[in-house]
Design an enzyme around this catalytic site. Sequence first.
Site, PDB file in Angstrom:
ATOM      1  N   LYS A 275      -6.603  -5.025  -2.851  1.00  0.00           N
ATOM      2  CA  LYS A 275      -7.184  -5.501  -1.812  1.00  0.00           C
ATOM      3  C   LYS A 275      -8.609  -4.667  -1.035  1.00  0.00           C
ATOM      4  CE  LYS A 275      -3.323  -4.206   1.428  1.00  0.00           C
ATOM      5  NZ  LYS A 275      -4.230  -3.540   2.300  1.00  0.00           N
TER       6      LYS A 275
ATOM      7  N   VAL B 252       3.310   0.303   4.200  1.00  0.00           N
ATOM      8  CA  VAL B 252       2.480   1.117   5.257  1.00  0.00           C
ATOM      9  C   VAL B 252       1.357   0.457   5.320  1.00  0.00           C
ATOM     10  CG1 VAL B 252       3.822   3.334   4.685  1.00  0.00           C
ATOM     11  CG2 VAL B 252       1.654   2.805   3.450  1.00  0.00           C
TER      12      VAL B 252
ATOM     13  N   GLU C  95      -4.519  -0.792  -1.398  1.00  0.00           N
ATOM     14  CA  GLU C  95      -5.844  -1.005  -0.654  1.00  0.00           C
ATOM     15  C   GLU C  95      -7.084   0.165  -1.504  1.00  0.00           C
ATOM     16  OE1 GLU C  95      -6.083   0.122   3.628  1.00  0.00           O
ATOM     17  OE2 GLU C  95      -8.258   0.019   3.793  1.00  0.00           O
TER      18      GLU C  95
ATOM     19  N   GLN D 280       8.179 -13.362  21.630  1.00  0.00           N
ATOM     20  CA  GLN D 280       7.948 -14.755  21.759  1.00  0.00           C
ATOM     21  C   GLN D 280       8.579 -15.577  20.733  1.00  0.00           C
ATOM     22  OE1 GLN D 280       3.817 -15.435  23.243  1.00  0.00           O
ATOM     23  NE2 GLN D 280       3.466 -13.233  22.409  1.00  0.00           N
TER      24      GLN D 280
ATOM     25  N   ASP E  74       0.753  -1.203   0.044  1.00  0.00           N
ATOM     26  CA  ASP E  74       0.025  -0.076  -0.181  1.00  0.00           C
ATOM     27  C   ASP E  74       0.669   1.255   0.120  1.00  0.00           C
ATOM     28  OD1 ASP E  74      -1.868  -1.927   0.571  1.00  0.00           O
ATOM     29  OD2 ASP E  74      -2.700  -1.315   2.182  1.00  0.00           O
TER      30      ASP E  74
ATOM     31  N   LYS F 299      -7.597  -4.547   4.885  1.00  0.00           N
ATOM     32  CA  LYS F 299      -6.244  -4.207   5.364  1.00  0.00           C
ATOM     33  C   LYS F 299      -5.403  -5.394   5.031  1.00  0.00           C
ATOM     34  CE  LYS F 299      -8.302  -0.647   7.256  1.00  0.00           C
ATOM     35  NZ  LYS F 299      -8.442   0.623   6.214  1.00  0.00           N
TER      36      LYS F 299
ATOM     37  N   CYS G 228      -2.368  -2.075   7.815  1.00  0.00           N
ATOM     38  CA  CYS G 228      -2.001  -3.294   6.773  1.00  0.00           C
ATOM     39  C   CYS G 228      -0.736  -4.120   6.609  1.00  0.00           C
ATOM     40  CB  CYS G 228      -2.150  -2.571   5.504  1.00  0.00           C
ATOM     41  SG  CYS G 228      -3.870  -1.867   5.166  1.00  0.00           S
TER      42      CYS G 228
HETATM   43  C1  C5J Z   1      -2.925   0.696   5.394  1.00  0.00           C
HETATM   44  C2  C5J Z   1      -4.934   2.258   6.466  1.00  0.00           C
HETATM   45  N1  C5J Z   1      -2.557   0.536   4.327  1.00  0.00           N
HETATM   46  N2  C5J Z   1      -3.957   2.667   7.496  1.00  0.00           N
HETATM   47  N3  C5J Z   1      -4.563   1.287   5.694  1.00  0.00           N
HETATM   48  O1  C5J Z   1      -2.437   0.535   6.546  1.00  0.00           O
HETATM   49  O2  C5J Z   1      -5.794   2.529   6.552  1.00  0.00           O
END
Ligand code: C5J
Length: 222
Positions: free
Chosen positions: A129, A157, A72, A202, A24, A132, A162
């Site tokens: 997509k 990002v 996204e 973990q 994204d 997320k 995401c």
């Molecule tokens: C992504 C969002 N790509 N923060 N989208 O993280 O809405």
Amino acid sequence: MAKVDAEPYEFDFEPKRCALVIIDMQRDFVDPGGFGEALGNDVSLLRKAIAPTKKVLDAARKRNMLVIHTREGHRQDLSDLPQSKKLRGKLKAGIGDPGPMGRILVRGEYGHDIVDELKPAPGEPVVDKPGKGAFYATDLDSMLHNRGIRQLVVCGVTTEVCVNTSVREANDRGYDCLVLEDCVGSYFPEFQVAALNMIKAQGGIFGWVSDSKRFLAGLAQA
Ligand code: C5J
């Protein structure tokens, strides 16, 4: 075999069975004047991931690693946009509405596309997509499976939204994920730290964390 210094321990991978997945890196999230900035976010926190990601992208291309980009966003008719997502945040201008760079998070709009610096090369798959996670309602899993990919290097990002959702989805599907901390970004510095800690805690419950320098060093020696 490439060996990358990482937390919680070394990440070993075969470049031909590993894909670089860039999540994204869209103008609306990253560029000044986009949707992210219109919501009051400091996009420089995301933009600083661009230069190291470009170095990783160039190296992956040179080594003929599979490179996959995600975006996204939603269909023009918004038929894949759940009402819950549309209404969340009670925004004056939300998904599907006119925004500073075209209709917000709608496929085909300028703001929805990937930033110029990380533009997909011809032949590199772009996965659109609606959610997320990069696996939800997409063909990403088949694309990876059909190419024999079992490991992912993840950039993009935002780290806690995401990127984290996609890494968790990948982990449950049996992929090893290496997240490069300088190649992922969050509008919230405290979430950046927490989201990376959650991945590597973990014993690497969701995967590994390293950075572009250590990744490039490992790839160069393979
Ligand atoms: C992504 C969002 N790509 N923060 N989208 O993280 O809405």
